[in-house]
Design an enzyme around this catalytic site. Structure first.
Site, PDB file in Angstrom:
ATOM      1  N   ILE A  25      42.333  16.646  20.827  1.00  0.00           N
ATOM      2  CA  ILE A  25      41.234  17.515  20.373  1.00  0.00           C
ATOM      3  C   ILE A  25      41.715  18.896  19.945  1.00  0.00           C
ATOM      4  O   ILE A  25      40.920  19.702  19.457  1.00  0.00           O
ATOM      5  CB  ILE A  25      40.155  17.671  21.455  1.00  0.00           C
ATOM      6  CG1 ILE A  25      40.731  18.363  22.698  1.00  0.00           C
ATOM      7  CG2 ILE A  25      39.518  16.339  21.792  1.00  0.00           C
ATOM      8  CD1 ILE A  25      39.669  18.920  23.634  1.00  0.00           C
ATOM      9  N   TYR A  26      42.997  19.207  20.125  1.00  0.00           N
ATOM     10  CA  TYR A  26      43.486  20.542  19.807  1.00  0.00           C
ATOM     11  C   TYR A  26      43.632  20.744  18.294  1.00  0.00           C
ATOM     12  O   TYR A  26      43.843  19.791  17.545  1.00  0.00           O
ATOM     13  CB  TYR A  26      44.869  20.784  20.426  1.00  0.00           C
ATOM     14  CG  TYR A  26      44.911  20.862  21.933  1.00  0.00           C
ATOM     15  CD1 TYR A  26      43.754  20.962  22.702  1.00  0.00           C
ATOM     16  CD2 TYR A  26      46.133  20.839  22.591  1.00  0.00           C
ATOM     17  CE1 TYR A  26      43.815  21.028  24.081  1.00  0.00           C
ATOM     18  CE2 TYR A  26      46.204  20.918  23.978  1.00  0.00           C
ATOM     19  CZ  TYR A  26      45.046  20.998  24.717  1.00  0.00           C
ATOM     20  OH  TYR A  26      45.123  21.067  26.080  1.00  0.00           O
ATOM     21  N   GLY A  27      43.518  22.011  17.885  1.00  0.00           N
ATOM     22  CA  GLY A  27      43.829  22.362  16.505  1.00  0.00           C
ATOM     23  C   GLY A  27      42.656  22.709  15.630  1.00  0.00           C
ATOM     24  O   GLY A  27      42.814  22.893  14.427  1.00  0.00           O
ATOM     25  N   SER A  45      46.527  19.380  15.858  1.00  0.00           N
ATOM     26  CA  SER A  45      47.708  19.867  16.581  1.00  0.00           C
ATOM     27  C   SER A  45      48.757  18.775  16.722  1.00  0.00           C
ATOM     28  O   SER A  45      49.966  19.045  16.602  1.00  0.00           O
ATOM     29  CB  SER A  45      47.304  20.384  17.967  1.00  0.00           C
ATOM     30  OG  SER A  45      46.614  21.603  17.877  1.00  0.00           O
TER      31      SER A  45
END
Length: 211
Positions: A52-54, A60
Site C-alpha cells: 500500500i506504500y507510495g 513503492s
C-alpha cells in the site's frame, strides 16, 4: 554491519534496515535509486516495503524493484499485505483470507520484479478471518518457493501467541518476526508483545524507531 537472525530462522539481516514507505511520495525514482545505492555502500541490504506504500497501491514496491535491478539477489526484501488502502491503518476486508493472500502475493512479486519474497508480513490482523486460514495460505506460498519466511505486523502479544500456537498445531510455517511501532518514545509493546517475542523466539522489527 552487524547481522542478526530473524527469529529462529537462518535468515540474517543487518541491524539497520531501510524503510521504504516514502518511496513514491517524498522520494521519486532518482532519490529511491540513490537511497538504495547508499544503503548497499553502508552494508545495509534489508529493505522493508508494503503493497500500500507510495501514494497508490504497489508504487513503492515497483520503485524498490527498479532501484535494486540486478542487485535483487544481494538484497533481503520484506513486504506486507492485508492493509486497507487510503491510509489510517487497519486491516483490509478479508485481508488475511486465502483468496486475498493469493492475489496480493502475485501483485507484489510483479511489482518488485522478482520471483520470491524473503519476508512476507501480514500487515494488520484480520478479525474476520481465522488465523488458521491465514497461516495455511502463507505456508502454501513458502512451499511453492514464492515466499521464504513469514512475519506479522501490528499484532498484539496475544495475537502473536495465538498464531504461534496455530502454526504448531497445523504444522505450518510460523511467524519469525513481528513489526510494530517501537522507539524510546513509544514503548507500549514492552508490556505484552516483547515478552511474547522473547518466549517464542520471534524477532521484533521496529517501525518509526526514530519517531
Amino acid at each position: 554491519m552487524q547481522l542478526k537472525s530473524l527469529g529462529t530462522s537462518p535468515l540474517r539481516v543487518p541491524v539497520v534496515g531501510v524503510g521504504c514507505m516514502n518511496f513514491g511520495t517524498m522520494c521519486d525514482q532518482a532519490a529511491t535509486d540513490a537511497i538504495v545505492a547508499a544503503a548497499f555502500e553502508c552494508g545495509v541490504d534489508f529493505f522493508d516495503v508494503a503493497d500500500i506504500y507510495g501514494g497508490q497501491p504497489g508504487r513503492s514496491e515497483q520503485m524498490l524493484g527498479k532501484a535494486l535491478g540486478p542487485r535483487r539477489r544481494d538484497a533481503v526484501i520484506a513486504t506486507k499485505f492485508g492493509a486497507k488502502v487510503g491510509g489510517g491503518g487497519g486491516a483490509a476486508p478479508g485481508g488475511g483470507s486465502r483468496d486475498y493472500i493469493v492475489r496480493a502475493v502475485e501483485a507484489s512479486l510483479a511489482n518488485l520484479g522478482t520471483d520470491y519474497i524473503d519476508l512476507y508480513q501480514h500487515h494488520f490482523p484480520d478479525p474476520g478471518t481465522p488465523v488458521d486460514e491465514t497461516l495455511r495460505a502463507l505456508d502454501d506460498l513458502v512451499r511453492a518457493g514464492k515466499v521464504r519466511y513469514v512475519g506479522c505486523s501490528n499484532y498484539t502479544g496475544a495475537q502473536l501467541r495465538a498464531g504461534a500456537g496455530a502454526a504448531a498445531r497445523l504444522g505450518t510455517a510460523a511467524f519469525v518476526s513481528a513489526q510494530n511501532r517501537y522507539s524510546f518514545i513509544t514503548r507500549d509493546i514492552e508490556a505484552e508483545l516483547v515478552p511474547a517475542c522473547r518466549e517464542l523466539g520471534v524477532s521484533v522489527l521496529p517501525y518509526f524507531p526514530l519517531e
